[in-house]
Design an enzyme around this catalytic site. Sequence first.
Site, PDB file in Angstrom:
ATOM      1  N   GLU A  43      40.005 -17.214  -2.182  1.00  0.00           N
ATOM      2  CA  GLU A  43      39.904 -17.826  -3.501  1.00  0.00           C
ATOM      3  C   GLU A  43      41.108 -17.459  -4.370  1.00  0.00           C
ATOM      4  O   GLU A  43      41.576 -16.321  -4.346  1.00  0.00           O
ATOM      5  CB  GLU A  43      38.625 -17.290  -4.155  1.00  0.00           C
ATOM      6  CG  GLU A  43      38.326 -17.904  -5.492  1.00  0.00           C
ATOM      7  CD  GLU A  43      36.915 -17.569  -5.971  1.00  0.00           C
ATOM      8  OE1 GLU A  43      36.036 -17.316  -5.130  1.00  0.00           O
ATOM      9  OE2 GLU A  43      36.714 -17.539  -7.181  1.00  0.00           O
ATOM     10  N   CYS A  51      35.848 -14.121  -9.825  1.00  0.00           N
ATOM     11  CA  CYS A  51      36.458 -14.349  -8.524  1.00  0.00           C
ATOM     12  C   CYS A  51      35.530 -13.858  -7.435  1.00  0.00           C
ATOM     13  O   CYS A  51      34.940 -12.802  -7.552  1.00  0.00           O
ATOM     14  CB  CYS A  51      37.749 -13.550  -8.434  1.00  0.00           C
ATOM     15  SG  CYS A  51      39.197 -14.542  -8.605  1.00  0.00           S
TER      16      CYS A  51
END
Length: 359
Positions: free
Chosen positions: A104, A343
């Site tokens: 990510e 995140c």
Amino acid sequence: MTVNTLPTSAQKNLPLLGRSLAELTEWTESQGQPRYRGKQLYEWLYSKGARSLEDITVFPKAWREEFAANPTVEFGRSQIALHKQTRDGTEKFLLKLDDGEIVETVGIPTSKRLTVCVSTQIGCPMACDFCATGKGGFRRNLEKHEIIDQVLTVQDVMQQRVSHIVFMGMGEPLLNYENLVGAIAVINKDIGIGQRNITVSTVGIPNQIPRFAREHLQVTLAVSLHAPTQQVRAQVIPSADRYPLESLMDDCRAYVDITGRRISFEYTMLAGINDSAEQAYQLSQLIRGFQSHVNLIPYNPVSDADYKRPSERAIQTFVQVLEDSRIAVSVRRTRGLEADAACGQLRGQHQMAEKQVQF
Ligand code: SAH
């Protein structure tokens, strides 16, 4: 005479992304191409968004076709598996790597800046109790080119030059030391982002903070403190048992001595755990005399962790206590986190969705 064969032979299987101008020139020459092709490759790779050799239209067509049919080396760009815009302008990306793993990365635009929140590992072995990535387990370290690719992807897709980098994505950067330092060098020299605009965030790994100091980089080191005492810290950070607060603070002191740079202390505020006025005072005592800055991050809820975000009042009191002790403090108002939080959460959701499809 010293014969240094290591770099060339070790480099054979490395992708093109991550190589220096000299190394790329050496490679193009090894392919029977003139030297200037190295410079062209360098520019297309780092500044013009080429994702493969075929994209480099200044290269002879025959060579491009020949290479596409029989590649002798990986180019090094990852695939974009998912691109998602949130309401506040933040853009999230899931990148699919060669072995199918997903990483990510986030692009955060603010007035003139574009900050990329970069990951260094797939998952994270540190298992901090309040962190989405920590909850998901650890898969592997990212390769140097997989780190650099995140920056280029955000730059290409958002069509804006990246100005700042924060190593605050998935993983613990100092556990992937060589690739971290290698990626910083490329991001700085070859992509052109100033070292002063780069922040590396760590929860602290024994011996690695002084080692990082000795690199003499101009980057900012952010240390995830999260508690003013060993007891509270160990409650939320499992690795604090093996690397107690006292040793961490000694290493932070060594860092300041070696680099002359101040440290940014990150403090994720968890209601009822570490957010009292007394703890703010303890924190001010802990870092007294330190060249530092405190960055308070109100906890961002993660699905299966039972922590709560502190009240606005608790945050303001905490700030006030630190300011009264003349400690530089800011509160990070998390952007882009309202949709799928911090995140690591987007990847978790994506993998869950994939599993639902599979089974
Ligand atoms: N491993 C590095 C980078 C982690 S992410 C480190 O520990 O510093 C960057 C910061 O976000 C860390 O300070 C981390 O503790 C914090 N963080 C992680 N999950 C969070 C959450 N759910 N809410 C608020 N901050 C969080």
